[in-house]
Write an enzyme that holds these catalytic residues in place. Structure first.
Site, PDB file in Angstrom:
ATOM      1  N   HIS A  30       0.718  -1.390   0.143  1.00  0.00           N
ATOM      2  CA  HIS A  30      -0.056  -0.096   0.296  1.00  0.00           C
ATOM      3  C   HIS A  30       0.696   1.463   0.014  1.00  0.00           C
ATOM      4  O   HIS A  30       0.516   2.486   0.349  1.00  0.00           O
ATOM      5  CB  HIS A  30      -1.087   0.011   0.639  1.00  0.00           C
TER       6      HIS A  30
ATOM      7  N   LYS B  89      -8.212  13.462   4.653  1.00  0.00           N
ATOM      8  CA  LYS B  89      -6.917  12.723   5.129  1.00  0.00           C
ATOM      9  C   LYS B  89      -6.386  13.141   5.625  1.00  0.00           C
ATOM     10  O   LYS B  89      -6.346  14.591   6.535  1.00  0.00           O
ATOM     11  CB  LYS B  89      -6.845  12.438   3.261  1.00  0.00           C
ATOM     12  N   ARG B  90      -5.417  11.864   6.030  1.00  0.00           N
ATOM     13  CA  ARG B  90      -4.823  11.728   6.842  1.00  0.00           C
ATOM     14  C   ARG B  90      -3.812  13.605   6.393  1.00  0.00           C
ATOM     15  O   ARG B  90      -3.542  13.492   5.230  1.00  0.00           O
ATOM     16  CB  ARG B  90      -4.144  10.380   6.968  1.00  0.00           C
TER      17      ARG B  90
ATOM     18  N   LYS C 141       1.422  14.629   1.609  1.00  0.00           N
ATOM     19  CA  LYS C 141      -0.640  14.889   0.107  1.00  0.00           C
ATOM     20  C   LYS C 141      -0.463  16.451   0.497  1.00  0.00           C
ATOM     21  O   LYS C 141      -2.145  16.756   0.052  1.00  0.00           O
ATOM     22  CB  LYS C 141      -1.673  14.145   1.307  1.00  0.00           C
TER      23      LYS C 141
ATOM     24  N   THR D 132      -8.207   6.339  -2.107  1.00  0.00           N
ATOM     25  CA  THR D 132      -9.976   6.200  -2.138  1.00  0.00           C
ATOM     26  C   THR D 132     -10.792   7.465  -2.515  1.00  0.00           C
ATOM     27  O   THR D 132     -12.181   6.501  -2.097  1.00  0.00           O
ATOM     28  CB  THR D 132      -9.860   4.831  -0.698  1.00  0.00           C
TER      29      THR D 132
ATOM     30  N   LYS E 140     -14.667   7.844  -3.909  1.00  0.00           N
ATOM     31  CA  LYS E 140     -15.952   8.290  -3.241  1.00  0.00           C
ATOM     32  C   LYS E 140     -16.358   9.682  -3.213  1.00  0.00           C
ATOM     33  O   LYS E 140     -17.550  10.077  -3.572  1.00  0.00           O
ATOM     34  CB  LYS E 140     -15.279   8.269  -1.665  1.00  0.00           C
TER      35      LYS E 140
HETATM   36  C1  26V Z   1       1.945   1.845   8.486  1.00  0.00           C
HETATM   37  C2  26V Z   1       2.633   1.697   9.616  1.00  0.00           C
HETATM   38  C3  26V Z   1       3.192   1.778  10.204  1.00  0.00           C
HETATM   39  C4  26V Z   1       2.888   1.492  11.858  1.00  0.00           C
HETATM   40  C5  26V Z   1       2.207   2.078  12.863  1.00  0.00           C
HETATM   41  C6  26V Z   1       1.153   1.943  12.165  1.00  0.00           C
HETATM   42  C7  26V Z   1       1.192   1.917  10.283  1.00  0.00           C
HETATM   43  C8  26V Z   1      -0.063   1.963   9.516  1.00  0.00           C
HETATM   44  C9  26V Z   1      -0.301   1.984   8.260  1.00  0.00           C
HETATM   45  C10 26V Z   1       0.461   1.555   8.128  1.00  0.00           C
HETATM   46  C11 26V Z   1       1.244   1.580   6.669  1.00  0.00           C
HETATM   47  C12 26V Z   1      -0.168   2.737   5.884  1.00  0.00           C
HETATM   48  C13 26V Z   1      -0.067   2.717   4.546  1.00  0.00           C
HETATM   49  C14 26V Z   1      -1.128   3.204   3.537  1.00  0.00           C
HETATM   50  O1  26V Z   1      -2.236   3.110   4.578  1.00  0.00           O
HETATM   51  N1  26V Z   1      -1.786   3.316   2.545  1.00  0.00           N
HETATM   52  C15 26V Z   1      -2.961   3.725   2.401  1.00  0.00           C
HETATM   53  O2  26V Z   1      -3.330   2.594   1.402  1.00  0.00           O
HETATM   54  C16 26V Z   1      -4.688   3.005   0.552  1.00  0.00           C
HETATM   55  C17 26V Z   1      -4.971   1.885   0.494  1.00  0.00           C
HETATM   56  O3  26V Z   1      -4.176   1.197  -0.095  1.00  0.00           O
HETATM   57  C18 26V Z   1      -3.941   4.182  -0.314  1.00  0.00           C
HETATM   58  O4  26V Z   1      -5.482   4.182  -1.270  1.00  0.00           O
HETATM   59  C19 26V Z   1      -2.942   5.082  -0.451  1.00  0.00           C
HETATM   60  O5  26V Z   1      -2.922   6.140  -1.410  1.00  0.00           O
HETATM   61  C20 26V Z   1      -2.211   4.654   0.700  1.00  0.00           C
HETATM   62  O6  26V Z   1      -1.485   5.666   1.434  1.00  0.00           O
END
Ligand code: 26V
Length: 818
Positions: A365, A556-557, A562, A664, A668
């Site tokens: 992701h 978004k975050r 971003k 995503t 929406k």
């Molecule tokens: C990494 C970590 C690292 C440790 C702490 C908790 C944590 C939580 C999440 C992540 C990775 C996040 C990756 C993510 O959210 N990617 C997003 O995924 C979406 C669904 O595929 C995509 O639409 C977004 O572009 C992408 O940023």
């Protein structure tokens, strides 16, 4: 029910029966009188009554999957950002009118009841919400599936804005109980940590490894039914909670030291206390690794036990089971499945490897290097000693194969090794997931392409058929039907109800895009949704906004890539322009922001503060009148998105090209008739293909241009000098015009733009500003805008998560779809 007919109008008897059921729940399950019941009591009672209508279908769907031997999909995800579930269940069961009619004579308003449900925020952002959409689509397509995750006691933190700064407060969605879940104390698995591995010589040719963990925690199942569209199929979301293994023994062991015994228990149960609240940057803490192993092991033990009950041995696992890893967070499942096969079931290594690879697949992701997980070898050795041995074995065989194909390529070997040697030894979880899977997918065409060219370049060369694309999607039940009943009604009366079952049928709307009568109706729906959002803005910020104005939305975050900062800079530029020419025919805009920053991400928090500082100045400047307002809505979550998305005119998807894997929210918002202003990044590229270049505002540098500019090392100062407008904006922000209480607050932020400008905020500024003025020009012709907005809705069918899940089913899981 015929798939295309609307649910029958409920009869009075049906409404009476549901009403009686709700009142019974209120009385006997909650012990409350009608007179004393509050919204949240009515929510609980209604949810319990609705749940009763799900259970029979759930049990029969689960039984049918068993009996027919259909292949089961297991979606392993550390995050499920599901939000509220009442409206989801009610809509998918076709009970909307019935529930209204059951509640009305009681003097209870369904809308209030619905809003009393806490928003389950068991995820950070896109990745977690995707998992929730996928669960809904799996059920809607009738694919037998389990979601496996963690039942966090505390979801993503609550965001409070104090004086423009983000503050984090704990979230407690479980405080008043959760009516959707079934606790299954009898379904539990032992999860070991630490200890040592004993090598038992079984024969001359064979050594058996026995892991003696130092500590065992139990994973206890909590099941939530996931109802598909039209209630035809129901799957299970099984979330694990940690329970100290043997509190009694613990007491005996700590005889006389009750507090000490309690401390152990608290420590063991802390595994599922809280969601890691950071996205895109690995936390690196031991507890996080424990969470990952805890739920991956529980999931594997659970599915292996189920499989063995029916089929007796593990050889057939790849034929009957597909395991999808949502990012690398559950990647420890690869050595865990090997351990289960080899150590616990005496399966020879090679056969176990065939089973593992045949069963598991992995979704990536993100490309951000800081988000690629790796764990220090010493930590792994201490916490999961047997897994570390297995990882070494996997690596040895993997490197043997690489060496055989490419002798003496030292660079290649170290590049594809599962162990990173450079910065202290670490296990690369992405590499582990890659080799343990039969398919690896990216989440948009561009992202998958970049995966092949960057992080998995060498892997892709070694296994050219492994990497595939599965462009993300969103569930239209939640993101159109439920959150936008006005538009859904209008679509149904215009093109018929087919699109409810087949998102592609939205294309039938195309001929209506130029139809003036339809445009008027489309506009009226949008107007109503904007009024609803305007009242939320007023209630939350005490700010009045004009629903006639363009609602320009970035939700978004908060992250530098971003580029909320780019949006804020454009806001300031527009503000300056309006002030210098107040009488020009400006297009009135409301800039709406929402999003959370990771607690430790100071730069992101500073950007939130800047948005508030700019909002304060702009919103109180009488020369600007109603031409520009800035609203930062606090505590963004799924429920707030459900109000903002239907009300948006313009969708900001402005990440630095090459950095947003998919997005995503873009889908929406487009689905609900917002036009996109965006870069050629993530799924925006495919949105451009679907809606056509005339109906989307694309600007800025491409991925290649970004790479080239970074390579050249061209400073942001270059772009700033070339842009009088940007210079003025940065001069104002940097000198404290928006922060008179602390004139240096934004000095470093501005300096970073003059320096490397890593996210190309300065480099893309002029293109963005110009593109925004083109957006203004389009708005000026209402018919032109409506036409494009309608075509956006008409063109989003492909972004249904039903389409995405079908593709996974066909190309990765090999499961039939009805
Ligand atoms: C990494 C970590 C690292 C440790 C702490 C908790 C944590 C939580 C999440 C992540 C990775 C996040 C990756 C993510 O959210 N990617 C997003 O995924 C979406 C669904 O595929 C995509 O639409 C977004 O572009 C992408 O940023």
């Amino acid at each position: 029910m015929n798939a295309l007919t609307e649910p029958q109008k409920p009869t009075a008897a049906e409404a009476d029966a549901l009403r009686a059921a709700i009142v019974r729940k209120l009385t006997y399950d909650l012990g409350k009188s009608q007179a004393g019941a509050r919204d949240r009591d009515w929510f609980m009672a209604t949810a319990l009554a609705v749940r009763d209508r799900i259970v029979d279908r759930w049990l029969s769907a689960t039984r049918a999957a068993y009996e027919t031997g259909q292949k089961q999909v297991y979606y392993l995800s550390l995050e499920f950002l599901i939000g509220r579930l009442l409206r989801d269940g009610v809509t998918n069961l076709g009970l909307t009118e019935l529930v209204d009619e059951a509640l009305a004579p009681l003097g209870v308003d369904f809308e209030k009841v619905r809003q009393a449900e806490p928003d389950a925020a068991l995820g950070n952002g896109g990745l977690g919400r995707l998992a929730a959409c996928f669960m809904e689509s799996l059920a809607s397509l009738g694919i037998p599936a389990f979601g496996y995750g963690i039942r966090y006691e505390h979801g993503l933190f609550r965001q409070i804005i104090r004086d423009g700064w983000q503050q984090e407060y704990p979230e407690d969605w479980l405080n008043n109980g959760n009516p959707w879940e079934y606790a299954r104390p009898e379904i539990s698995h032992d999860i070991g940590f630490g200890g040592a591995v004993e090598a038992v010589v079984v024969s001359e040719a064979r050594v058996r490894h026995v892991w003696h963990p130092a500590e065992v925690v139990q994973a206890v199942a909590y099941d939530t039914p996931v109802v598909g569209w039209r209630g035809e199929h129901v799957n299970t979301l099984r979330l694990w909670s940690a329970r100290a293994a043997d509190p009694l023994k613990l007491d005996a062991f700590n005889y006389g030291d009750h507090l000490g015994a309690l401390a152990d228990r608290v420590r063991q149960e802390s595994i599922c206390k809280v969601l890691y609240p950071s996205d895109e940057s690995p936390a690196g803490q031991e507890l996080r690794l424990k969470q990952e192993y805890f739920f991956a092991s529980a999931a594997l033990q659970d599915l292996v036990r189920r499989h063995l009950r029916v089929y007796g041995d593990l050889k057939s696992l790849p034929d009957r089971v597909a395991i999808q890893l949502n990012d690398t967070h559950p990647a420890i499942a690869v050595p865990e499945l090997m351990r289960i096969c080899v150590d616990l079931h005496n399966i020879p290594w090679d056969e176990a490897w065939t089973i593992t690879q045949g069963t598991i697949s992995y979704t990536n992701h993100t490309l951000l290097p800081e988000a690629l997980e790796s764990w220090q070898v010493p930590l792994m050795e201490r916490l999961l000693p047997r897994h570390m041995q297995i990882i070494y074995m996997i690596n040895a065989f993997h490197l043997d194969r690489v060496r055989a194909a490419h002798p003496e390529d030292g660079r290649l070997l170290s590049s594809v090794s599962l162990i990173e040697e450079a910065h202290g030894r670490r296990v690369r979880m992405g590499h582990l997931a890659f080799v343990g899977s039969h398919k690896v997918n990216g989440v948009s065409a561009l992202h998958t392409d970049l995966l092949k060219k960057t992080v998995f370049k060498d892997f892709h060369a070694l296994s050219p058929d492994k990497v595939v694309n599965k462009t993300n999607g969103v569930t239209f039940r939640r993101w159109l039907q439920q959150c936008n009943p006005g538009l859904t009604g209008l679509l149904t009366e215009t093109i018929g109800p087919r699109f409810l079952d087949d998102a592609g049928a939205l294309a039938a709307l195309q001929p209506f895009a130029r139809d003036a009568a339809f445009q008027t109706k489309f506009l009226a729906v949008k107007r109503q949704n904007k009024e609803a959002l305007a009242s939320v803005i007023r209630a939350s910020l005490d700010l009045r906004v004009d629903p006639e104005a363009m609602f320009d939305v970035q939700i978004k975050r908060i992250h530098e890539y971003k580029r909320q900062l780019l949006n804020v800079l454009e806001t300031v530029a527009l503000y300056d322009a309006i002030r210098s020419q107040p009488t020009r025919n400006w297009v009135p805009r409301v800039k709406i922001f929402a999003g959370k920053a990771a607690a430790s991400y100071h730069r992101a928090k500073l950007i939130i503060k800047l948005a508030h500082d700019v909002a304060r100045v702009v919103n109180s400047d009488p020369t600007v009148r109603n031409l520009l307002k800035v609203a930062f809505l606090p505590n963004y979550n799924v429920s707030l998105a459900e109000v903002i998305v239907p009300a948006a005119d313009l969708s900001e998807q402005i990440s630095t090209a090459g950095m947003e894997a998919s997005g995503t929210g873009n889908m929406k918002l487009g689905l609900n008739g917002a036009l996109t202003i965006g870069t050629l990044d993530g799924a925006n590229v495919e949105m451009l293909e679907q809606v056509g270049p005339e109906n989307i505002h694309i600007f800025g540098m491409t991925t290649e241009e970004v790479a080239a500019r970074r390579h050249e090392g061209l400073q942001g100062a270059h772009a700033i000098e070339a842009s009088p407008r940007l210079s003025e904006v940065l001069e104002a922000i940097g000198s404290g015009v928006f922060s008179p209480d602390d004139r240096h607050r934004y000095r470093d932020l501005v300096e970073a733009l003059r320096g490397s400008d890593y996210f190309m905020v300065a480099a893309d500024f002029d293109a963005y500003y110009d593109s925004q003025r083109e957006v203004d020009a389009r708005w000026a012709s209402s018919a032109g805008w409506q036409q494009a907005a309608i075509l956006n809705t008409a063109s989003m069918g492909w972004f249904s998560s039903d389409r995405t899940i079908r593709e996974y089913a066909e190309d990765i899981w090999n499961v039939p779809v009805r």
